[in-house]
Design an enzyme around this catalytic site. Structure first.
Site: not given
Length: 428
Positions: A58, A61, A92, A176, A274, A301
């Protein structure tokens, strides 16, 4: 690409042995106490520990689309600095990897600039908008799993249809989990700190409620399912029960959820991510979850932002902190040295389990590529973000005193990070 690492404490099949590691043409050719021979560099690793290269499933980049936050080059250098030799890059991005045309820019950058293994995610839905399925047929052979990370898939029917389709590829849905209808503008955990300081809170239910929904869909579809960055005690219990019920479910949590709680928050954007850092009770449940095997792996993350984006306090800063360069020393210091977690269990959480589940990275074994990291576990220092290789600087661990410094990381026999390039080495 020919090296010998001598006198090392080597992690082999779950145990540490004092041994020499022989590397020929980038491959581990031997792990033994045989005296070094031949003409190649020899590194004396006396007092140091050789681990298999860590694997993070997770990592953000930011390339393509958000080069001012991070690039594949800087992100993988930071990963190597932290002892990682394989990462899975979150989708994302801009464009989002929802078809081959949109995935190819990322693949090209990986081929040209990554210093370690990078395997992308593909999106579950087009543009991560939760409305139409991505072009799975085009991208399935180039990705580690499917995820709309950063957004929970809100529509139940959409998630059901996606799971049905993805199960046919024998791929993982990495979710998620966040129910937008329960957020109410919150930005830190809905707990004592938020109440005391007048902040809007994110309730735990916004996470676990969507996990609960997804587990029902997993039972119906049989898809391989992985929950990203769990942070609540209810999430732990739901996944624990799902495993008892025989569902093909795994999950991850992150170092900040295991080592911090909301009583430690400060009025600083480097404490905002988050899901948010939760209560002491949640922290305790997460630790219990890693100890009993409910939580399968630890991921960072890693989510870099610009200094400006993280300079606006808890309310207005963007969500996300960096973690690749602090994960192992923080976890080793806070969990292993304090007797909470055995060192070999930590290596399982940071290497063996993610490798087995996601099929990335390699084992530290004879015949395998020499993708490994070397740590000085006695080295004590203070975390200073100015020493990071990532472009991001926001970490809740700034100023923490930790033990465990990465001395070297090797990927397929190439040294991609070394603490001191001028360190003494001898050639026989």
């Amino acid at each position: 690409m020919n090296y010998i690492l001598t006198n090392a404490n080597v992690f082999v099949q779950g145990n540490f042995i004092k041994s020499n590691v022989f590397i020929a043409n980038g491959i581990i050719s031997e792990i033994s106490n045989r005296a070094p021979q031949g003409e190649c560099p020899v590194f004396d690793m006396d007092g140091l520990f050789v681990f298999p290269g860590f694997i993070d499933v997770h990592v953000h980049l930011r390339e393509p689309g958000f080069f001012y936050k991070e690039t594949i080059k800087t992100g993988t250098l930071a990963a190597a600095h932290g002892g990682y030799t394989a990462v899975c890059s979150m989708p994302n991005l801009n464009p989002t990897p929802d078809c081959m045309a949109n995935l190819e820019p990322q693949l090209k950058a990986i081929r040209e600039t990554a210093c370690i293994e990078v395997v992308p995610y593909g999106t579950i839905t087009i543009g991560e908008m939760g409305e139409k399925m991505a072009a799975y047929d085009e991208i399935v052979d180039h990705i580690c799993a499917f995820s709309d990370d950063g957004r929970g898939v809100q529509n139940d029917e959409m998630m059901l249809e996606a799971m049905k389709k993805i199960s046919g590829y024998n791929k993982i849905v990495a979710a998620h989990c966040e129910d937008n209808s329960l957020l109410f503008g919150g930005y830190i955990h809905k707990g004592e700190y938020a109440e005391k300081h007048g902040h809007k809170g994110i309730c735990s239910e916004s996470e676990w409620k969507q996990i609960e929904r997804d587990l029902k869909l997993v039972k119906e579809t049989g898809v391989k399912y992985h929950v990203c960055h769990i942070s609540t005690k209810e999430s732990v219990e739901l996944i624990r029960q799902a495993k008892k019920d025989g569902l093909d479910v795994t999950c991850e949590t992150a170092p900040h959820y295991l080592t911090m709680n909301d009583s430690m928050l400060q009025e600083d954007g480097r404490f905002k991510m988050n899901p948010p850092i939760r209560s002491a009770e949640d922290q305790k449940a997460l630790i219990a979850g890693i100890l009993d095997g409910t939580i399968d792996m630890i991921a960072t993350d890693h989510a870099p932002h610009s200094a400006e984006e993280k300079s606006k306090g808890l309310e207005k800063s963007m969500m996300g902190v960096v973690g690749l360069e602090t994960a192992f020393p923080v976890l080793y210091t806070e969990l292993v040295k304090k007797g909470v977690l055995p060192l070999n269990k930590l290596i399982d959480l940071m290497h063996t389990n993610p490798r087995n589940r996601f099929g990335v990275g390699t084992a530290l074994e004879v015949g395998q590529p020499a993708s490994l990291t070397v740590y000085d576990l006695e080295k004590e220092y203070t975390i200073d973000p100015e020493n990071f290789l990532t472009m991001g600087r926001a970490t809740p661990f700034k100023g923490n005193t930790v033990c465990g410094a990465c001395k070297m990381t090797m990927y397929k026999g190439n040294i991609v990070w070394e603490d001191n390039p001028k360190r003494a080495e001898k050639t026989l």
